[in-house]
Design an enzyme around this catalytic site. Structure first.
Site, PDB file in Angstrom:
ATOM      1  CD  GLU A   1      -1.859   3.065   6.124  1.00  0.00           C
ATOM      2  OE1 GLU A   1      -1.668   3.666   7.190  1.00  0.00           O
ATOM      3  OE2 GLU A   1      -1.060   2.228   5.674  1.00  0.00           O
TER       4      GLU A   1
ATOM      5  CG  HIS B   1      -0.278   0.120   2.526  1.00  0.00           C
ATOM      6  ND1 HIS B   1      -0.032  -0.975   3.317  1.00  0.00           N
ATOM      7  CD2 HIS B   1       0.211   1.183   3.216  1.00  0.00           C
ATOM      8  CE1 HIS B   1       0.567  -0.597   4.427  1.00  0.00           C
ATOM      9  NE2 HIS B   1       0.744   0.717   4.383  1.00  0.00           N
TER      10      HIS B   1
ATOM     11  CD  GLU C   1       1.604   9.873 -14.232  1.00  0.00           C
ATOM     12  OE1 GLU C   1       2.042   9.852 -15.390  1.00  0.00           O
ATOM     13  OE2 GLU C   1       2.334   9.620 -13.230  1.00  0.00           O
TER      14      GLU C   1
END
Length: 123
Positions: free
Chosen positions: A56, A7, A117
């Site tokens: 997260e 994560h 992005e």
């Protein structure tokens, strides 16, 4: 020895607002939530439902000021099949913050100022 991505973490001021943003903007789903027994923090793990990589989102009860993101050169990147439909939706959400037409990519900004992005899926 092998390492596997698990994560990335973004600290957020308004957890509900951030969860809603990532659900609407990127179709991420809440996969897991945990809170401190004393209520000092809550962590929500958001995923795409296809890979094991998660975002997260961490909310800290005592944090009241926006996070200083510096030059904000750190970002997430996600690819999408139909980048034009995605760009249209993100423009309607008013969250497109930068477009690079030469590269065929653009960035969206979340409620805390983090950039994501958006890349067209390469064939």
């Amino acid at each position: 020895m092998e390492f596997t991505f698990m994560h990335n973490n973004f600290n957020v001021l308004d957890l509900d607002k951030s969860v809603a943003f990532y659900k609407k903007a990127l179709g991420l789903i809440e996969e897991r939530r945990m809170s401190a027994p004393d209520g000092s923090f809550t962590i929500v793990f958001m995923g795409d439902g296809r890979t094991g990589h998660q975002l997260e989102l961490t909310w800290l009860r005592d944090r009241t000021e926006p996070y200083n993101l510096g030059d904000n050169e750190i970002h997430l990147a996600l690819c999408v099949e139909d980048i034009e439909a995605a760009r249209k939706m993100h423009k309607e959400m008013n969250c497109v913050c930068f477009e690079n037409h030469d590269m065929g990519i653009y960035f969206i900004e979340d409620p805390d100022g983090y950039w994501v992005e958006i890349i067209p899926k390469r064939k």
